[in-house]
Design a protein around this motif. Structure first.
Motif, PDB file in Angstrom:
ATOM      1  N   ILE A  44      20.635  -7.925 -45.877  1.00 44.42           N
ATOM      2  CA  ILE A  44      21.071  -6.596 -46.079  1.00 44.42           C
ATOM      3  C   ILE A  44      20.143  -6.175 -45.356  1.00 44.42           C
ATOM      4  N   SER A  45      20.340  -5.423 -44.500  1.00 39.91           N
ATOM      5  CA  SER A  45      19.565  -4.495 -44.184  1.00 39.91           C
ATOM      6  C   SER A  45      20.079  -3.023 -43.907  1.00 39.91           C
ATOM      7  N   GLU A  46      18.936  -2.120 -44.194  1.00 47.36           N
ATOM      8  CA  GLU A  46      19.415  -0.606 -44.599  1.00 47.36           C
ATOM      9  C   GLU A  46      19.774   0.434 -43.516  1.00 47.36           C
ATOM     10  N   ASN A  47      20.576  -0.770 -42.030  1.00 48.46           N
ATOM     11  CA  ASN A  47      20.967   0.634 -41.684  1.00 48.46           C
ATOM     12  C   ASN A  47      23.130   0.139 -41.599  1.00 48.46           C
ATOM     13  N   MET A  48      22.888  -1.437 -42.636  1.00 45.46           N
ATOM     14  CA  MET A  48      24.582  -1.582 -42.365  1.00 45.46           C
ATOM     15  C   MET A  48      24.926  -0.664 -43.619  1.00 45.46           C
ATOM     16  N   THR A  49      26.466  -0.814 -43.372  1.00 38.42           N
ATOM     17  CA  THR A  49      26.620   0.536 -44.427  1.00 38.42           C
ATOM     18  C   THR A  49      28.284  -0.780 -45.359  1.00 38.42           C
ATOM     19  N   THR A  50      28.399  -0.395 -46.183  1.00 37.77           N
ATOM     20  CA  THR A  50      28.613  -0.601 -47.177  1.00 37.77           C
ATOM     21  C   THR A  50      30.472  -1.632 -46.402  1.00 37.77           C
ATOM     22  N   ASP A  51      31.195  -0.764 -45.628  1.00 42.24           N
ATOM     23  CA  ASP A  51      32.149  -1.214 -45.343  1.00 42.24           C
ATOM     24  C   ASP A  51      31.568  -2.704 -44.331  1.00 42.24           C
ATOM     25  N   SER A  52      30.636  -2.720 -43.469  1.00 44.32           N
ATOM     26  CA  SER A  52      30.139  -3.773 -42.950  1.00 44.32           C
ATOM     27  C   SER A  52      29.348  -4.754 -44.236  1.00 44.32           C
ATOM     28  N   ILE A  53      28.517  -4.749 -44.857  1.00 45.30           N
ATOM     29  CA  ILE A  53      28.524  -5.721 -45.775  1.00 45.30           C
ATOM     30  C   ILE A  53      29.962  -5.911 -46.294  1.00 45.30           C
ATOM     31  N   ASP A  54      30.484  -5.647 -47.274  1.00 48.49           N
ATOM     32  CA  ASP A  54      31.960  -5.938 -47.169  1.00 48.49           C
ATOM     33  C   ASP A  54      32.540  -7.013 -46.099  1.00 48.49           C
ATOM     34  N   GLU A  55      32.187  -6.490 -44.626  1.00 51.18           N
ATOM     35  CA  GLU A  55      33.402  -7.355 -43.743  1.00 51.18           C
ATOM     36  C   GLU A  55      32.652  -9.270 -43.735  1.00 51.18           C
ATOM     37  N   ILE A  56      31.140  -8.382 -43.940  1.00 48.14           N
ATOM     38  CA  ILE A  56      30.546  -9.783 -43.577  1.00 48.14           C
ATOM     39  C   ILE A  56      31.019 -10.642 -45.186  1.00 48.14           C
ATOM     40  N   TYR A  57      30.573 -10.510 -46.066  1.00 48.21           N
ATOM     41  CA  TYR A  57      30.982 -11.255 -47.784  1.00 48.21           C
ATOM     42  C   TYR A  57      32.486 -11.459 -47.463  1.00 48.21           C
ATOM     43  N   SER A  58      33.264 -10.803 -47.343  1.00 46.60           N
ATOM     44  CA  SER A  58      35.141 -11.275 -46.996  1.00 46.60           C
ATOM     45  C   SER A  58      34.911 -12.475 -46.012  1.00 46.60           C
ATOM     46  N   LYS A  59      34.106 -12.783 -45.462  1.00 41.49           N
ATOM     47  CA  LYS A  59      34.104 -13.443 -43.514  1.00 41.49           C
ATOM     48  C   LYS A  59      33.817 -14.712 -44.481  1.00 41.49           C
ATOM     49  N   ILE A  60      32.819 -14.720 -45.237  1.00 46.93           N
ATOM     50  CA  ILE A  60      32.141 -15.916 -46.378  1.00 46.93           C
ATOM     51  C   ILE A  60      32.907 -17.296 -46.804  1.00 46.93           C
ATOM     52  N   ASN A  61      33.822 -15.636 -47.367  1.00 45.19           N
ATOM     53  CA  ASN A  61      34.520 -16.203 -48.726  1.00 45.19           C
ATOM     54  C   ASN A  61      35.517 -16.230 -47.982  1.00 45.19           C
ATOM     55  N   HIS A  62      36.229 -16.469 -47.139  1.00 49.91           N
ATOM     56  CA  HIS A  62      37.802 -16.524 -46.260  1.00 49.91           C
ATOM     57  C   HIS A  62      36.617 -18.443 -45.701  1.00 49.91           C
ATOM     58  N   GLU A  63      35.757 -18.271 -45.112  1.00 48.68           N
ATOM     59  CA  GLU A  63      35.053 -19.628 -44.725  1.00 48.68           C
ATOM     60  C   GLU A  63      35.205 -20.631 -45.921  1.00 48.68           C
ATOM     61  N   VAL A  64      34.592 -20.010 -46.913  1.00 46.79           N
ATOM     62  CA  VAL A  64      34.442 -21.298 -48.342  1.00 46.79           C
ATOM     63  C   VAL A  64      35.552 -21.642 -48.406  1.00 46.79           C
ATOM     64  N   ASP A  65      36.565 -20.625 -48.322  1.00 50.54           N
ATOM     65  CA  ASP A  65      38.106 -21.287 -49.515  1.00 50.54           C
ATOM     66  C   ASP A  65      38.451 -22.253 -47.865  1.00 50.54           C
ATOM     67  N   ALA A  66      38.500 -22.290 -46.874  1.00 49.22           N
ATOM     68  CA  ALA A  66      39.791 -22.565 -46.381  1.00 49.22           C
ATOM     69  C   ALA A  66      38.381 -23.769 -46.189  1.00 49.22           C
ATOM     70  N   LEU A  67      36.855 -24.330 -46.639  1.00 41.79           N
ATOM     71  CA  LEU A  67      36.589 -25.522 -46.748  1.00 41.79           C
ATOM     72  C   LEU A  67      36.678 -26.372 -47.902  1.00 41.79           C
ATOM     73  N   PHE A  68      37.049 -25.645 -48.643  1.00 43.89           N
ATOM     74  CA  PHE A  68      37.218 -26.042 -50.348  1.00 43.89           C
ATOM     75  C   PHE A  68      38.751 -26.566 -50.338  1.00 43.89           C
ATOM     76  N   ASP A  69      39.775 -25.582 -49.483  1.00 42.70           N
ATOM     77  CA  ASP A  69      40.582 -25.906 -49.534  1.00 42.70           C
ATOM     78  C   ASP A  69      41.091 -27.597 -48.030  1.00 42.70           C
ATOM     79  N   GLU A  70      40.030 -27.730 -47.593  1.00 37.90           N
ATOM     80  CA  GLU A  70      39.793 -28.854 -46.440  1.00 37.90           C
ATOM     81  C   GLU A  70      39.488 -30.228 -47.617  1.00 37.90           C
ATOM     82  N   ALA A  71      38.646 -29.565 -48.739  1.00 42.60           N
ATOM     83  CA  ALA A  71      38.251 -30.516 -49.576  1.00 42.60           C
ATOM     84  C   ALA A  71      39.052 -31.415 -50.425  1.00 42.60           C
ATOM     85  N   LYS A  72      39.983 -30.288 -50.504  1.00 45.81           N
ATOM     86  CA  LYS A  72      41.477 -30.224 -52.164  1.00 45.81           C
ATOM     87  C   LYS A  72      41.954 -31.245 -51.318  1.00 45.81           C
ATOM     88  N   SER A  73      42.273 -30.692 -50.180  1.00 42.28           N
ATOM     89  CA  SER A  73      43.931 -32.333 -49.667  1.00 42.28           C
ATOM     90  C   SER A  73      43.072 -33.160 -49.095  1.00 42.28           C
TER      91      SER A  73
END
Length: 141
Positions: A44-73
């Motif tokens: 995380i850099s000083e130039n990043m806004t809270t919204d952009s940080i939240d967006e990064i974490y949201s994208k990561i969480n979405h990708e991880v959920d997809a990984l786990f869904d595939e594994a569960k399947s």
């Protein structure tokens, strides 16, 4: 012998192959399976806004959920249930730590196939896990 198996996944072809191998072992031995995905710490850099940080974490969480869904399947296809572990930090350290805390008796992971020289120079997660692990490690090629 291996009542609890931990599989490291990252969405790659080799980690998918490792998961399938671990599920087969678990089915043959009536073992419990845990799946772990380790996300390296996000820079995380000083130039990043809270919204952009939240967006990064949201994208990561979405990708991880997809990984786990595939594994569960895949596990459901083998009539198995899995438990999931999502952690952040150094992948090798977190895989070994989770294996120890969860009393796993085998770690299964895919090989990146870097080759001997490149693997030594760059350092591989599987090599580090081999060095740190308290239990056997099966690396799938």
């Amino acid at each position: 012998m291996y009542n609890r198996i931990l599989v490291a996944i990252d969405g790659s072809k080799m980690s998918n192959k490792a998961l399938k191998s671990a599920l087969q072992i678990a089915k043959e031995r009536f073992s419990k399976v845990g799946v772990i995905h380790v996300e390296k710490n996000v820079m995380i850099s000083e130039n990043m806004t809270t919204d952009s940080i939240d967006e990064i974490y949201s994208k990561i969480n979405h990708e991880v959920d997809a990984l786990f869904d595939e594994a569960k399947s895949l596990a459901e296809d083998e009539d198995l249930e899995i438990e999931t572990h999502y952690v952040m930090g150094d992948p090798a350290v977190q895989i070994v730590k989770t294996a120890e805390q969860g009393n796993y008796q085998l770690i299964v992971m895919g090989s990146r196939g870097l080759g001997a020289i490149k693997g030594i120079v760059m350092g591989s997660v599987s090599y580090k896990v081999l060095q740190l692990s308290h239990c056997p490690v099966l690396i799938i090629k």
